[in-house]
Design a protein around this motif. Structure first.
Motif, PDB file in Angstrom:
ATOM      1  N   ARG A  22     -10.609  64.646  61.198  1.00  0.00           N
ATOM      2  CA  ARG A  22     -10.410  63.702  62.301  1.00  0.00           C
ATOM      3  C   ARG A  22     -11.624  63.721  63.235  1.00  0.00           C
ATOM      4  O   ARG A  22     -12.115  62.670  63.663  1.00  0.00           O
ATOM      5  N   ARG A  25     -14.653  61.998  61.514  1.00  0.00           N
ATOM      6  CA  ARG A  25     -14.561  60.529  61.499  1.00  0.00           C
ATOM      7  C   ARG A  25     -15.013  59.941  62.829  1.00  0.00           C
ATOM      8  O   ARG A  25     -15.667  58.901  62.876  1.00  0.00           O
ATOM      9  N   ALA A  26     -14.661  60.612  63.912  1.00  0.00           N
ATOM     10  CA  ALA A  26     -14.976  60.100  65.247  1.00  0.00           C
ATOM     11  C   ALA A  26     -16.407  60.418  65.672  1.00  0.00           C
ATOM     12  O   ALA A  26     -17.015  59.640  66.427  1.00  0.00           O
ATOM     13  N   ARG A  44     -15.169  58.561  56.506  1.00  0.00           N
ATOM     14  CA  ARG A  44     -14.578  57.298  56.950  1.00  0.00           C
ATOM     15  C   ARG A  44     -14.237  56.407  55.760  1.00  0.00           C
ATOM     16  O   ARG A  44     -14.940  56.391  54.753  1.00  0.00           O
ATOM     17  N   TYR A  45     -13.190  55.652  55.920  1.00  0.00           N
ATOM     18  CA  TYR A  45     -12.715  54.735  54.872  1.00  0.00           C
ATOM     19  C   TYR A  45     -13.832  53.800  54.400  1.00  0.00           C
ATOM     20  O   TYR A  45     -14.082  53.680  53.193  1.00  0.00           O
ATOM     21  N   GLU A  46     -14.477  53.146  55.344  1.00  0.00           N
ATOM     22  CA  GLU A  46     -15.510  52.153  55.006  1.00  0.00           C
ATOM     23  C   GLU A  46     -16.617  52.770  54.157  1.00  0.00           C
ATOM     24  O   GLU A  46     -17.078  52.169  53.177  1.00  0.00           O
ATOM     25  N   ASP A 316      -7.767  57.096  58.334  1.00  0.00           N
ATOM     26  CA  ASP A 316      -8.735  56.442  59.214  1.00  0.00           C
ATOM     27  C   ASP A 316      -7.994  55.399  60.062  1.00  0.00           C
ATOM     28  O   ASP A 316      -7.466  54.419  59.536  1.00  0.00           O
ATOM     29  N   THR A 317      -7.986  55.606  61.371  1.00  0.00           N
ATOM     30  CA  THR A 317      -7.211  54.728  62.266  1.00  0.00           C
ATOM     31  C   THR A 317      -7.804  53.330  62.371  1.00  0.00           C
ATOM     32  O   THR A 317      -7.131  52.414  62.844  1.00  0.00           O
ATOM     33  N   SER A 318      -9.045  53.138  61.925  1.00  0.00           N
ATOM     34  CA  SER A 318      -9.612  51.790  61.942  1.00  0.00           C
ATOM     35  C   SER A 318      -9.011  50.915  60.843  1.00  0.00           C
ATOM     36  O   SER A 318      -9.153  49.691  60.868  1.00  0.00           O
ATOM     37  N   VAL A 319      -8.340  51.543  59.893  1.00  0.00           N
ATOM     38  CA  VAL A 319      -7.723  50.820  58.769  1.00  0.00           C
ATOM     39  C   VAL A 319      -6.196  50.911  58.816  1.00  0.00           C
ATOM     40  O   VAL A 319      -5.497  49.937  58.528  1.00  0.00           O
ATOM     41  N   PRO A 321      -3.013  51.525  61.169  1.00  0.00           N
ATOM     42  CA  PRO A 321      -2.393  51.725  62.483  1.00  0.00           C
ATOM     43  C   PRO A 321      -1.449  52.930  62.426  1.00  0.00           C
ATOM     44  O   PRO A 321      -0.737  53.115  61.436  1.00  0.00           O
TER      45      PRO A 321
END
Length: 395
Positions: A22, A25-26, A44-46, A316-319, A321
């Motif tokens: 976590r 990722r940030a 990260r997912y991306e 990954d919270t960008s993907v 919710p």
């Protein structure tokens, strides 16, 4: 924060290091991990998807796809396995193997898988170990069905898989050579199967794979076939087994989600995807940069070791919710528990999801009061997010 994403003792006690992941990722999503040799940790997912979809830049073949370093002699043999190939060779091999994994072939297995689940659950009463009595036998029965092998061979397949994947776990491997010895036993087994089907063809995947392709006339060589069976024994067994056991543990840890499933077993479809996202049975894969490139703002050099962490990308919270929430109704759910797309997207993903859907649907219907009675024991491995034991009471 102290970062060590490959400490096998941490995986044995707590599973993937989600707090570290976590933070990365940030703060440092493509992180130079100081190890021997050091590597880039992609969290990260991306970025994981980018690596997965660019085999030309991130090779599975140069230094293979598994994390540990091996000799060039070992690499030469392992490059015959699809897992350790790049296009165009991987594309050729996959087109031949795909013949056994068409949607029609997999869809036709649903009733058989339902029968297997019912048979396994019929044998469970009172106290049980969910891993050895439910989660492990299910994919083993299905693999035997796919190979046209006797169901009595499932214990051998279970043993081989444990010894190959659990090389760092004292319960499974007695020496560093155990994994190699198990692999040689699988090769011999595959040779016997192929010889039997050449003499007596049947309607199974082995017969399909040893016959020439209808369009190209190509066929798998002996080593290629043996290594495919090895891949099926591991990938077709370990991922489903550990998704099932990890999913059951997640449902115990989130009892409100178990009650949702009991109230509506039809949720088993979305639940199976959420289980794969949450558990991420395969934690990581390794790639090797084929040229200088930039990833996540970091300069990657040719030959650098690049490791993608699916267990991180899937939270990954960008993907996703509320990524830290286990939600069996999550929809959409673009998890990458079967890989991030590209050439190496899991060949058996439809089969794995079918097995998980049927299993959790039957569990919810037949054992609504199923409960955990002891501590789960985890596999000592940074590759497979596995559970070795999960005591339960069926009810």
């Amino acid at each position: 924060m102290h970062i060590n994403l490959v400490d096998q003792d941490h995986y044995a006690t707590s599973g993937p290091p989600h707090e570290q992941l976590r933070w990365l990722r940030a703060n440092d999503p493509v992180y130079r991990h100081k190890d021997e040799p050091d590597f880039w940790a992609v969290t990260r997912y991306e970025d994981v998807v980018h690596v997965s979809r660019h085999s030309d830049l991130f090779s599975s073949s140069r230094k293979l796809a598994l994390f540990n370093e091996v000799t060039e002699e070992q690499r030469a043999l392992q490059r015959l396995m699809m897992l350790n190939q790049d296009p165009p060779e991987h594309t050729r091999r996959r087109s031949l193997v795909n013949r056994g994994f068409t949607p029609r072939t997999i869809g036709a297995l649903e009733q058989h898988i339902r029968d297997i689940c019912d048979d396994l659950l019929d044998k469970c009463s009172g106290e049980a170990d969910f891993v050895t009595e439910v989660a492990a036998p299910l994919p083993l029965y299905v693999i035997c069905e796919l190979l046209g092998a006797p169901v009595t061979d499932r214990d051998k397949i279970f043993n081989w898989s444990n010894r190959m994947i659990g090389a760092q776990d004292p319960d499974y491997a007695s020496s560093p050579d155990e994994g190699g010895a198990a692999a040689m036993e699988v090769y011999a087994y595959a040779n016997q199967l192929a010889a039997q089907r050449r003499a007596n063809p049947r309607d199974d995947i082995v017969t399909k794979l040893i016959q020439p392709d209808e369009k190209s006339g190509e066929t798998l060589g002996e080593d290629e076939f043996d290594l495919f069976v090895l891949l099926l024994v591991v990938a077709g067994n370990e991922t489903t087994r550990n998704a099932a056991s990890g999913g059951m543990l997640a449902l115990f840890e989130h009892p409100e989600q178990w009650q949702r499933l009991v109230a509506d077993p039809g949720l088993a479809g979305t639940a199976s995807d959420e289980i794969v996202r949450w558990v991420s049975p395969v934690n990581l894969f390794r790639r090797t940069a084929t040229a200088d490139t930039v990833l996540g703002g970091q300069q990657i050099g040719e030959g650098d070791k690049v490791v993608v962490f699916y267990s991180s990308a899937n939270r990954d919270t960008s993907v996703f919710p509320d990524a830290e929430v286990f939600d069996i109704g999550r929809d959409p759910n673009p998890h990458i528990g079967f890989g991030g797309g590209g050439a190496h997207f899991c060949l058996g993903n439809h089969l794995a999801k079918l097995e998980l859907r049927v299993l959790f649907e039957q569990l919810a219907r037949r054992y609504p009061r199923l409960r955990q009675t002891g501590e789960a024991r985890r596999l000592r491995s940074n590759f497979i997010n596995g559970i070795k034991e999960l005591p339960v009471v069926m009810g």
